[in-house]
Motif scaffolding. Structure first.
Motif, PDB file in Angstrom:
ATOM      1  N   PHE A  33       0.817  -1.212   0.000  1.00  0.00           N
ATOM      2  CA  PHE A  33       0.000   0.000   0.000  1.00  0.00           C
ATOM      3  C   PHE A  33       0.855   1.268   0.000  1.00  0.00           C
ATOM      4  N   LYS A  34       2.107   1.110   0.416  1.00  0.00           N
ATOM      5  CA  LYS A  34       2.994   2.270   0.491  1.00  0.00           C
ATOM      6  C   LYS A  34       3.591   2.613  -0.863  1.00  0.00           C
ATOM      7  N   VAL A  35       3.805   1.608  -1.713  1.00  0.00           N
ATOM      8  CA  VAL A  35       4.511   1.830  -2.971  1.00  0.00           C
ATOM      9  C   VAL A  35       3.585   2.373  -4.041  1.00  0.00           C
ATOM     10  N   ASP A  36       4.190   3.016  -5.012  1.00  0.00           N
ATOM     11  CA  ASP A  36       3.476   3.496  -6.196  1.00  0.00           C
ATOM     12  C   ASP A  36       3.659   2.445  -7.287  1.00  0.00           C
ATOM     13  N   TRP A  37       2.591   1.710  -7.588  1.00  0.00           N
ATOM     14  CA  TRP A  37       2.702   0.591  -8.514  1.00  0.00           C
ATOM     15  C   TRP A  37       2.978   1.044  -9.952  1.00  0.00           C
ATOM     16  N   THR A  38       2.621   2.256 -10.255  1.00  0.00           N
ATOM     17  CA  THR A  38       2.947   2.764 -11.595  1.00  0.00           C
ATOM     18  C   THR A  38       4.460   2.924 -11.751  1.00  0.00           C
ATOM     19  N   LYS A  39       5.143   3.289 -10.660  1.00  0.00           N
ATOM     20  CA  LYS A  39       6.604   3.405 -10.705  1.00  0.00           C
ATOM     21  C   LYS A  39       7.257   2.028 -10.819  1.00  0.00           C
ATOM     22  N   ILE A  40       6.681   1.043 -10.126  1.00  0.00           N
ATOM     23  CA  ILE A  40       7.205  -0.321 -10.234  1.00  0.00           C
ATOM     24  C   ILE A  40       7.037  -0.826 -11.665  1.00  0.00           C
ATOM     25  N   ALA A  41       5.878  -0.547 -12.264  1.00  0.00           N
ATOM     26  CA  ALA A  41       5.643  -0.949 -13.651  1.00  0.00           C
ATOM     27  C   ALA A  41       6.650  -0.288 -14.584  1.00  0.00           C
ATOM     28  N   ALA A  42       6.980   0.979 -14.303  1.00  0.00           N
ATOM     29  CA  ALA A  42       7.957   1.692 -15.133  1.00  0.00           C
ATOM     30  C   ALA A  42       9.343   1.081 -14.989  1.00  0.00           C
ATOM     31  N   VAL A  43       9.697   0.690 -13.765  1.00  0.00           N
ATOM     32  CA  VAL A  43      11.002   0.053 -13.526  1.00  0.00           C
ATOM     33  C   VAL A  43      11.083  -1.271 -14.277  1.00  0.00           C
ATOM     34  N   VAL A  44      10.017  -2.061 -14.207  1.00  0.00           N
ATOM     35  CA  VAL A  44       9.994  -3.366 -14.872  1.00  0.00           C
ATOM     36  C   VAL A  44      10.061  -3.212 -16.389  1.00  0.00           C
ATOM     37  N   GLU A  45       9.380  -2.202 -16.926  1.00  0.00           N
ATOM     38  CA  GLU A  45       9.373  -1.984 -18.371  1.00  0.00           C
ATOM     39  C   GLU A  45      10.765  -1.658 -18.909  1.00  0.00           C
ATOM     40  N   ALA A 242      21.487 -12.454  -8.435  1.00  0.00           N
ATOM     41  CA  ALA A 242      20.902 -11.232  -7.893  1.00  0.00           C
ATOM     42  C   ALA A 242      21.578  -9.990  -8.485  1.00  0.00           C
ATOM     43  N   TYR A 243      22.884 -10.083  -8.716  1.00  0.00           N
ATOM     44  CA  TYR A 243      23.602  -8.940  -9.297  1.00  0.00           C
ATOM     45  C   TYR A 243      23.082  -8.644 -10.705  1.00  0.00           C
ATOM     46  N   PHE A 244      22.814  -9.687 -11.470  1.00  0.00           N
ATOM     47  CA  PHE A 244      22.256  -9.467 -12.810  1.00  0.00           C
ATOM     48  C   PHE A 244      20.839  -8.891 -12.711  1.00  0.00           C
ATOM     49  N   ALA A 245      20.136  -9.190 -11.628  1.00  0.00           N
ATOM     50  CA  ALA A 245      18.821  -8.576 -11.419  1.00  0.00           C
ATOM     51  C   ALA A 245      18.963  -7.070 -11.226  1.00  0.00           C
ATOM     52  N   THR A 246      19.987  -6.651 -10.475  1.00  0.00           N
ATOM     53  CA  THR A 246      20.214  -5.206 -10.303  1.00  0.00           C
ATOM     54  C   THR A 246      20.610  -4.554 -11.626  1.00  0.00           C
ATOM     55  N   ARG A 247      21.427  -5.251 -12.416  1.00  0.00           N
ATOM     56  CA  ARG A 247      21.812  -4.720 -13.728  1.00  0.00           C
ATOM     57  C   ARG A 247      20.594  -4.591 -14.642  1.00  0.00           C
ATOM     58  N   SER A 248      19.734  -5.578 -14.586  1.00  0.00           N
ATOM     59  CA  SER A 248      18.539  -5.545 -15.427  1.00  0.00           C
ATOM     60  C   SER A 248      17.655  -4.348 -15.094  1.00  0.00           C
ATOM     61  N   LEU A 249      17.582  -4.003 -13.795  1.00  0.00           N
ATOM     62  CA  LEU A 249      16.732  -2.896 -13.349  1.00  0.00           C
ATOM     63  C   LEU A 249      17.487  -1.568 -13.301  1.00  0.00           C
ATOM     64  N   HIS A 250      18.759  -1.589 -13.764  1.00  0.00           N
ATOM     65  CA  HIS A 250      19.590  -0.373 -13.829  1.00  0.00           C
ATOM     66  C   HIS A 250      19.820   0.234 -12.443  1.00  0.00           C
ATOM     67  N   LEU A 251      20.046  -0.636 -11.457  1.00  0.00           N
ATOM     68  CA  LEU A 251      20.346  -0.192 -10.098  1.00  0.00           C
ATOM     69  C   LEU A 251      21.857  -0.226  -9.886  1.00  0.00           C
ATOM     70  N   ASP A 252      22.399   0.859  -9.410  1.00  0.00           N
ATOM     71  CA  ASP A 252      23.846   0.967  -9.203  1.00  0.00           C
ATOM     72  C   ASP A 252      24.174   0.517  -7.777  1.00  0.00           C
ATOM     73  N   ILE A 253      24.405  -0.787  -7.630  1.00  0.00           N
ATOM     74  CA  ILE A 253      24.712  -1.355  -6.318  1.00  0.00           C
ATOM     75  C   ILE A 253      26.005  -2.164  -6.431  1.00  0.00           C
ATOM     76  N   PRO A 254      27.032  -1.833  -5.649  1.00  0.00           N
ATOM     77  CA  PRO A 254      28.277  -2.613  -5.676  1.00  0.00           C
ATOM     78  C   PRO A 254      27.999  -4.084  -5.346  1.00  0.00           C
TER      79      PRO A 254
END
Length: 335
Positions: A33-45, A242-254
């Motif tokens: 309920f806290k998250v904005d699902w439209t933003k999650i959809a944008a991240v997934v797209e 999991a690291y490839f999951a971050t790459r797929s979502l364009h998250l900059d995590i060491p």
């Protein structure tokens, strides 16, 4: 009295399930309920499918290395299971881990199948599954401890992550101490003395077989070392997935920071306060990712993507389970 005892136990078990389900539902509801699902959809797209495929490949590597580890532990008990059979049963265990309540459903299924295949060594076969779980947990703990200390100052920036890390370190140190005492100082637990005593749960022969199986692991230093090495390989495969999951979502995590988070979270969700860690896992990942300035939506998208990658291999295990044919017991034992 005997009729009432099972009923009371069943009520207690159901109450435990209801309470854990309530905790999982509460945490997940708060996040969803806290998250904005439209933003999650944008991240997934915007996700990169090639990175997802690479992640799935390394997810399969985790299953492979786990199967090899279990095969080594079975060989220590003189149970010489074919490599393909070990891989099949590991996949089937993965399936039941995902779709049964709790994270040990797959272990129970593996115990069932290995006892069916080798009924003359049911104590050793059952112990191999439990010991396989322990060795896997030890590998994860060692990785988590090393990396948690490396990022300790960063984790202290948030009270939730600080307490989570301290809880992880306390649990892991206790497990390492207990394992060391059982492995190197077995006399403390008086296994040999108990062999002469009558057990309420096992026959004298079964208990003696169990003690003998424990002794094999105590003296199998080479096998323990190899199993631990394959635990590191298995966990490394999961972390790369999991690291490839971050790459797929364009998250900059060491990578090492990500590995430390996942190791800590994986140990903490083993505490039976929720159903299979649901809710606790997602909540902790969101809080840890906030240390790097990553918002709730991308963090939750990452958690869901990693879950989906793991679920893919669980579904493969379901297909293997549906097609699985148990060989004749005598043929398997004599092989």
């Amino acid at each position: 009295m005997s009729d009432k005892t099972p009923t009371a136990k069943q009520k207690k078990d159901w109450l435990s399930v209801v309470l854990r389900s309530a905790v999982s539902t509460g945490i997940l509801s708060f996040l969803f309920f806290k998250v904005d699902w439209t933003k999650i959809a944008a991240v997934v797209e915007r996700s990169n499918p090639i990175d997802i495929l690479l992640g799935l490949f390394f997810g399969g590597g985790q299953i492979f290395f786990s199967a090899v580890r279990w095969k080594i532990l079975l060989q220590t008990q003189e149970i010489f299971i074919p490599a393909v059979k070990a891989f099949e049963l590991t996949l089937i265990g993965q399936f039941f881990n995902a779709f049964l309540l709790g994270s040990t459903g797959g272990d129970i299924v593996r115990i069932y199948y290995i006892v069916q295949l080798y009924p003359q060594k049911k104590a050793a076969g059952s112990l191999s599954v439990i010991y396989d779980r322990v060795i896997g947990l030890l590998g994860l703990i060692l990785i988590g401890q090393l990396l948690a200390l490396n990022f300790f100052k960063l984790f202290e920036a948030n009270p939730i992550t600080r307490h989570a890390v301290w809880l992880f370190l306390s649990i892991s140190l206790f497990i390492l101490l207990l394992f060391g005492l059982i492995l190197f100082f077995p006399n403390i637990f008086s296994f040999e003395k108990r062999k002469k005593e009558k057990s309420n749960f096992l026959s004298k022969q079964d208990f003696n077989n169990l003690v003998h199986a424990i002794s094999r692991y105590r003296h199998g230093k080479k096998e323990n070392f190899l199993a631990l090495c394959y635990s590191f390989a298995s966990h490394a495969s999961t972390l790369v997935m999991a690291y490839f999951a971050t790459r797929s979502l364009h998250l900059d995590i060491p990578f090492l920071f990500l590995a430390s988070i996942l190791a800590i979270v994986s140990v903490l969700i083993s505490i039976p306060v929720t159903i299979s860690g649901l809710g606790v896992r997602e909540g902790l990942i969101v809080v840890f990712f906030q240390l790097l300035g990553i918002k709730v939506e991308p963090a939750l998208s990452f958690s869901l993507l990693v879950f989906a990658m793991s679920l893919f291999w669980s579904l493969i295990g379901g297909i293997v389970y549906l097609r699985y044919k148990k060989p004749k017991t005598d043929d398997t034992i004599n092989r």
